[in-house]
Design a protein around this motif. Sequence first.
Motif, PDB file in Angstrom:
ATOM      1  N   ILE A  71       9.154  70.715  74.942  1.00 60.87           N
ATOM      2  CA  ILE A  71       9.064  69.594  73.997  1.00 60.87           C
ATOM      3  C   ILE A  71       9.139  70.110  72.564  1.00 60.87           C
ATOM      4  O   ILE A  71       9.819  69.530  71.707  1.00 60.87           O
ATOM      5  N   SER A  72       8.446  71.227  72.283  1.00 65.03           N
ATOM      6  CA  SER A  72       8.452  71.795  70.931  1.00 65.03           C
ATOM      7  C   SER A  72       9.851  72.233  70.515  1.00 65.03           C
ATOM      8  O   SER A  72      10.211  72.147  69.333  1.00 65.03           O
ATOM      9  N   ASN A  73      10.654  72.723  71.461  1.00 64.05           N
ATOM     10  CA  ASN A  73      12.014  73.157  71.148  1.00 64.05           C
ATOM     11  C   ASN A  73      13.012  72.003  71.122  1.00 64.05           C
ATOM     12  O   ASN A  73      14.066  72.112  70.486  1.00 64.05           O
ATOM     13  N   PHE A  74      12.674  70.920  71.809  1.00 60.39           N
ATOM     14  CA  PHE A  74      13.569  69.769  71.836  1.00 60.39           C
ATOM     15  C   PHE A  74      13.388  68.873  70.606  1.00 60.39           C
ATOM     16  O   PHE A  74      14.354  68.313  70.088  1.00 60.39           O
ATOM     17  N   MET A  75      12.158  68.754  70.116  1.00 56.79           N
ATOM     18  CA  MET A  75      11.853  67.828  69.024  1.00 56.79           C
ATOM     19  C   MET A  75      12.582  68.147  67.720  1.00 56.79           C
ATOM     20  O   MET A  75      12.917  67.222  66.971  1.00 56.79           O
ATOM     21  N   PRO A  76      12.844  69.436  67.368  1.00 53.17           N
ATOM     22  CA  PRO A  76      13.584  69.684  66.121  1.00 53.17           C
ATOM     23  C   PRO A  76      14.945  69.011  66.064  1.00 53.17           C
ATOM     24  O   PRO A  76      15.403  68.644  64.975  1.00 53.17           O
ATOM     25  N   SER A  77      15.615  68.835  67.202  1.00 53.40           N
ATOM     26  CA  SER A  77      16.898  68.131  67.201  1.00 53.40           C
ATOM     27  C   SER A  77      16.718  66.684  66.760  1.00 53.40           C
ATOM     28  O   SER A  77      17.505  66.153  65.969  1.00 53.40           O
ATOM     29  N   ILE A  78      15.661  66.044  67.265  1.00 56.38           N
ATOM     30  CA  ILE A  78      15.377  64.663  66.858  1.00 56.38           C
ATOM     31  C   ILE A  78      14.931  64.622  65.405  1.00 56.38           C
ATOM     32  O   ILE A  78      15.341  63.738  64.634  1.00 56.38           O
TER      33      ILE A  78
END
Length: 593
Positions: A71-78
């Motif tokens: 989740i921590s690595n996915f959220m920067p894209s959003i």
Amino acid sequence: MEISYDEKQNKKIASQSRKGGARTMPFIIANETFEKVASVGLQANMILYLKTKYHMSSAAGATVIFLWSAISNFMPSIGAFVSDSYLGRFRIIALGTLISLLGLIVLWITAIVPEATPPFCDSTVEQCISATPAQLMLLYSSFVLMAIGAGGIRPCSLAFGADQLHNPNNPNNERLLQSFFNWYYASVGISIIISVTIIVYIQDKAGWIVGFGVPVGLMFLSTVLFLLGSPLYVKIKANKSLFTGFVQVISAAWKNRHLALPPRDSDGWYHYQKGSAFTVPTEKLRFLNKACIIRNPVKDMEYSNQISWNVCTVKQVEELKAVIKVLPIWSTGIIIGVTISQQSFPVLQALTMDKHVFTENIEFPAGSFGVFGILTLTLWVAIYDRILVPLLAKFTNRTKGLSNKERIGIGLAISCLAMATSALVEKKRRDTAVREGLAHKFGTVSMSAFWLVPQHCLVGLGEALNAIGQIEFYYSQFPKSMSSIGVALLALGMAVGNLVGTLIISVLDNVTKRGGNLSWVATNLNMAHYDYYYWILCFLSVINLIYYLVCSWAYGSCDDIQDWDEDQGMKGEELSRLDLKSSPLVFYSASSV
């Protein structure tokens, strides 16, 4: 007295010129540094907190941490998308900082309030009570909040700092920006080293309340400092996002799906910007070329404000193609993302080994062995840039030494070696435990925990070569306006790698304990077979390396890149509207093809 429009604009420009500059750097760098200290310092030792306070098994705890990392690595894209399209960088960073602080406070509460965790017990000698759904919900909410906060801070902090220093009229502007990037990355490296040493040491020696309280205090200080600097910042408004442009290309290609493609040697069928080098799309991924076919110029003129969704420029189509083309090579970063994220199990291994340094009075924290990987990464970057590149340039006739694709491949090969080393060290540790009579009980073996250092160093070296190689590869294949996509792709690969790691552990745990057998990733490492787990990762890494070689060969040369119109000054601009009188395009009706 009325003020003219020009006077208002001059006042606005003068006000902006007084903002930004080097004086804003302490606020911005401190924000990123403290966020890293808080998040990385917590993650390094979190497996022990989940085991001792929530009585989770090793497999369950590792799964939770993998999901948190994903989740921590996915959220920067959003976060990057929302920042570019709607809120702007300042608001996203401020919002992310506040949310991170809230997440840290919630985690701190789980350590302070006794009712937030199950009753204390020693899982090595008795059956412990599992955490209730409410207790787990409170814990997981802290992880989610911290991940959302990281998604606001990480993708925008570096770019926001560059906004403060960007001044084309300053002849030393490029040097100033380079100095900022160096200090920025140095501060990130130092903060991570502090996280996995000092913060972990505080947690081990002073307990979880103090160990979680220190990151809360640092994050609170970060929030206050960043907000205090608000009057000094240059705040650039949100602009059109590249992601929106990609959606527009897909939408236009779908609307035109029934149209036939023009002949290959035809000209004037496609929409392109005046002065652009992209007048005809390439033949690769030809189905996307329909997005820039001009269907009806008169109708497009009538609905010019909707043209972006009806017909795109050739350059827009080629930008999306560039992203699609790198996806196979990007996918090879998923498995190495699993190996890089191996944080939990090495901590548990170190916990069962002799951690003394020099004397019996000094003991190295189990959660701090990851610092050797970070140090290896940092040292390799310095040695490669200053020493190896000049030497390699003499043999390869390339100023950059190894090519980006070569560095990616070598990083994947080193990750295979890292997992093989991890398996061999774990086998030696387990054999030592059996020899010392600890095969069926918990206990500390006489083997030194510093046997774990080589695998950490290899993981750090593999990451330095592969991750940095990936970013530079994306940067070389994309226009400058898409440079942020490279960082987003790397983070997204890590996120998928975390999810794959979660899947591997869950499947391995469920399959190996069938029929009453002991799981390979059981809580008691002396009875489990973590060496088998590492061999599985090694096997997957070897298959991944072979897959990468195929993808690299299929991709072809990296030097055959078209002019991306970087000199046209089009970065961040809207698409030009069709103009039948002044446009250089020759219009044809696509329906007649």
